[in-house]
Write an enzyme that holds these catalytic residues in place. Sequence first.
Site, PDB file in Angstrom:
ATOM      1  N   ASP A 127       0.860  -1.181   0.000  1.00 45.55           N
ATOM      2  CA  ASP A 127       0.000   0.000   0.000  1.00 45.55           C
ATOM      3  C   ASP A 127       0.898   1.234   0.000  1.00 45.55           C
ATOM      4  O   ASP A 127       1.992   1.199  -0.546  1.00 45.55           O
ATOM      5  CB  ASP A 127      -0.952  -0.030   1.202  1.00 45.55           C
ATOM      6  CG  ASP A 127      -2.277   0.673   0.915  1.00 45.55           C
ATOM      7  OD1 ASP A 127      -2.235   1.811   0.426  1.00 45.55           O
ATOM      8  OD2 ASP A 127      -3.341   0.100   1.179  1.00 45.55           O
ATOM      9  N   HIS A 139       2.517   2.260  -3.243  1.00 48.31           N
ATOM     10  CA  HIS A 139       1.708   3.271  -3.913  1.00 48.31           C
ATOM     11  C   HIS A 139       2.274   4.672  -3.759  1.00 48.31           C
ATOM     12  O   HIS A 139       1.569   5.649  -3.990  1.00 48.31           O
ATOM     13  CB  HIS A 139       0.279   3.241  -3.360  1.00 48.31           C
ATOM     14  CG  HIS A 139      -0.420   1.933  -3.580  1.00 48.31           C
ATOM     15  ND1 HIS A 139      -1.630   1.630  -3.002  1.00 48.31           N
ATOM     16  CD2 HIS A 139      -0.075   0.844  -4.320  1.00 48.31           C
ATOM     17  CE1 HIS A 139      -1.998   0.411  -3.363  1.00 48.31           C
ATOM     18  NE2 HIS A 139      -1.067  -0.088  -4.161  1.00 48.31           N
TER      19      HIS A 139
END
Length: 207
Positions: A174, A197
């Site tokens: 993430d 990300h």
Amino acid sequence: MGPSLLYTKISLAGSWRVSLSGQCDKIQRPMCNSASRLTIQCRLMAPEEPKNWDPDLSRLWLGFSNLTGVNFQGSGVIDGSGSKWWAASCKRNRTNPCKGAPTALTIDSSSCIRVKGLTIQNSQQMHFVISHSDSVRVSNILISAPGDSPNTDGIHISASTNVTLLNCKIGKGDDCVSIVNASSSVKMKKIYCGPGHGIRLEFSTTA
């Protein structure tokens, strides 16, 4: 391998030095005159089974609160053993219920904190949360989890000020770094991100 640690919420007062070494079965707390230190030179393993977790501490593994002037240091590894948590995630399988999961390391409501040299890996969900804290410096840490591990943010900064991240390597499933809830004066330099990300900034505005 040392014993698994289920969940720990620790409050350090005064001037303490805590050392975790070898098989992680000893904690020494002699008084010292310098800044308080917590030294980890071993592998701390969370239990693998989500069903063994205390429901009252469903979002916490290693949690520290109300600290002033504490250095977290060492070459040790904090391992969340997250594979079964990821398998039960609704992001992996939409038939699963969406539930929160523990954060490997949380520092809350603290000031003048230094974190250096540690490895945090395979967290059940977020790896490292800094919340409601001031003057926190994080340097030379490694955060690692598979690229498809759900919701495994690297460093999550919430409602905190004067936070410095320096020379950190972050690769997980993430955000590498997320900054939310009116955090301010956050400085980052030499942040190596991937897989992940990137860096997420979330600001709230008032009319």
